[in-house]
Scaffold this active site. Structure first.
Site, PDB file in Angstrom:
ATOM      1  CB  CYS A 195      15.902 -78.514 -22.449  1.00 34.96           C
ATOM      2  SG  CYS A 195      16.095 -80.143 -23.175  1.00 34.96           S
ATOM      3  CG  HIS A 199      15.757 -76.479 -17.054  1.00 32.89           C
ATOM      4  ND1 HIS A 199      15.633 -76.548 -15.682  1.00 32.89           N
ATOM      5  CD2 HIS A 199      15.229 -77.632 -17.535  1.00 32.89           C
ATOM      6  CE1 HIS A 199      15.082 -77.715 -15.344  1.00 32.89           C
ATOM      7  NE2 HIS A 199      14.816 -78.387 -16.448  1.00 32.89           N
ATOM      8  NE  ARG A 238      15.798 -84.259 -14.450  1.00 35.98           N
ATOM      9  CZ  ARG A 238      14.684 -83.823 -13.892  1.00 35.98           C
ATOM     10  NH1 ARG A 238      14.719 -83.233 -12.716  1.00 35.98           N
ATOM     11  NH2 ARG A 238      13.525 -83.971 -14.464  1.00 35.98           N
ATOM     12  CB  CYS A 242      13.676 -83.704 -18.771  1.00 33.05           C
ATOM     13  SG  CYS A 242      14.322 -82.756 -17.408  1.00 33.05           S
TER      14      CYS A 242
END
Lengths: 281, 113
Positions: A195, A199, A238, A242
């Site tokens: 992740c 991000h 979401r 991802c």
């Protein structure tokens, strides 16, 4: 004299041991501070509250388009549907309001929370389905429109309220936070992305046509209408998406891993306002 | 005259070499052709590795795609292709296991502190 020395040595050893244990104990507050400082330092021109607006806080052109879109927000239909669903009684006459503090209004900022009876993290989506099941209704899919509509309405009633996720001094809660952190930073899938690869390391950068959102405040805008999906998406959707984008097989929505991830990511965004439902490209 | 005989002898040797190469190529080719048993062995190895990746909660979508491709090729009797896809699936599943195992510690390198 030698007995004194032995006693001193034992005391010193115990002291060092205690210090080592203290150093090993998770410190969510310190983690959240480091997390927020990282983004504030990386994007000194972005106002703190603006991080909840994801890519729009990173790119002026996209922001202008989004501001115009907000005149007639694409999530509006979901909001209206969610409001109706929320008020409509179950077959037994009760409603969602009976399951939540404050009748479910203005409480989004407190989810997820740690349930000390169950010893696990409870997300808003999970709480909604448990409410349904407790009242004799079938649970909704975690990745489809009904759940997105309900959470959109609940987020809307909480807009502007600041995330206030609590981590009790309970080893199970601290463990859930740590596991969520581990999940967030763990690379997975054939593309070997975590992740954080997108991000944390690359917010504001393009990945194909998209501009990556910062992890800070990323859940404050959930659920979201995504133009790419031509529809609404829950937090579960979401995360699942991802995972599959990195070519990892997604886990089951609301698995322990995803719940812990949401707990971690929400906690480190404490202090930022709820901005959901959001709209994203 | 002697030169002429030597030329004929050379030509015969060349022919024998070419023939031997052709035979060995055919033999080698038939040795490489996969059987259903080869495919099933490779499939079992791939599925076992993918199961282990699942236990580690780290399966890859491409592994499943390769397994599906192997089964589809086997159904149509193309065991060369089925074997290759099953071997690919095993390699991918093993890579996902390595990733899951190494990330148990390596994730900390990315952490914001």
């Amino acid at each position: 004299m030698s007995a004194m020395r032995v006693l001193l040595a034992v005391a010193a050893t115990l002291g060092l041991g205690a210090a080592a244990i203290a150093a090993d104990k998770p410190d969510p507050a310190a983690d959240a501070k480091a997390f927020q400082d990282y983004f504030v330092k990386k994007f000194p021109k972005v106002a703190f509250d603006d991080f909840v607006n994801g890519p729009y806080s990173m790119n002026a052109d996209m922001r202008r388009q989004w501001e115009e879109k907000e005149q007639f927000p694409p999530y509006e239909f979901a909001l209206e549907a969610g409001k109706e669903m929320f008020a409509k009684p179950f077959k037994n006459g009760k409603t969602y309001a009976d399951c939540f503090p404050n009748g479910g209004i203005g409480i989004r900022q407190n989810y997820p929370y740690f349930d000390d009876k169950e010893g696990k993290v409870i997300t808003l989506e999970l709480a909604l389905n448990r409410c349904r099941e407790a009242n004799g209704e079938a649970p909704y899919s975690y990745v489809k429109d009904e759940m997105a509509s309900l959470t959109a309405y609940m987020a809307y009633t909480s807009r502007g309220k600041r995330f206030d996720i609590k981590i009790p001094d309970d080893p199970r809660a601290l463990d859930a936070f740590e596991k969520g952190k581990e999940y967030f930073y763990t690379r997975r899938g054939q593309l070997n992305f975590s992740c954080a690869s997108c991000h944390v390391q690359s917010p504001g950068e393009r990945i194909r046509a998209e501009i990556l959102a910062p992890a800070l405040g990323i859940l404050n805008a959930m659920p979201i209408y995504r133009s790419e999906w031509s529809g609404m998406g829950t937090t579960s959707r979401r995360i699942v998406t991802c995972n599959s984008q990195t070519r990892a097989v997604p886990l089951e929505p609301q698995s322990d891993e995803y719940r812990n991830l949401e707990y971690y990511l929400s906690y480190v965004s404490n202090g930022l306002p709820v901005s959901g439902p959001g709209a994203r490209p | 005259m002697r030169n002429f005989s030597r030329g004929i002898a050379t030509t015969n040797v060349m022919k024998k070499i070419v023939f031997a190469l052709m035979v060995s190529a055919v033999c080698a080719g038939s040795a490489r052709a996969a059987s259903e048993a080869d495919y099933l062995t490779a499939l079992a190895a791939a599925e076992s590795a993918n199961k282990e990746a699942g236990r580690l909660r780290n399966q890859w979508t491409v592994t499943q795609a390769a397994l599906n491709a192997a089964k589809k090729a086997a159904e149509s009797g193309n065991f060369d292709s089925a074997l290759k896809s099953a071997q690919d699936a095993e390699a991918l599943a093993k890579a996902s296991i390595v990733q899951a195992t190494s990330e148990k510690q390596r994730w900390k390198d990315m952490e914001i502190r």
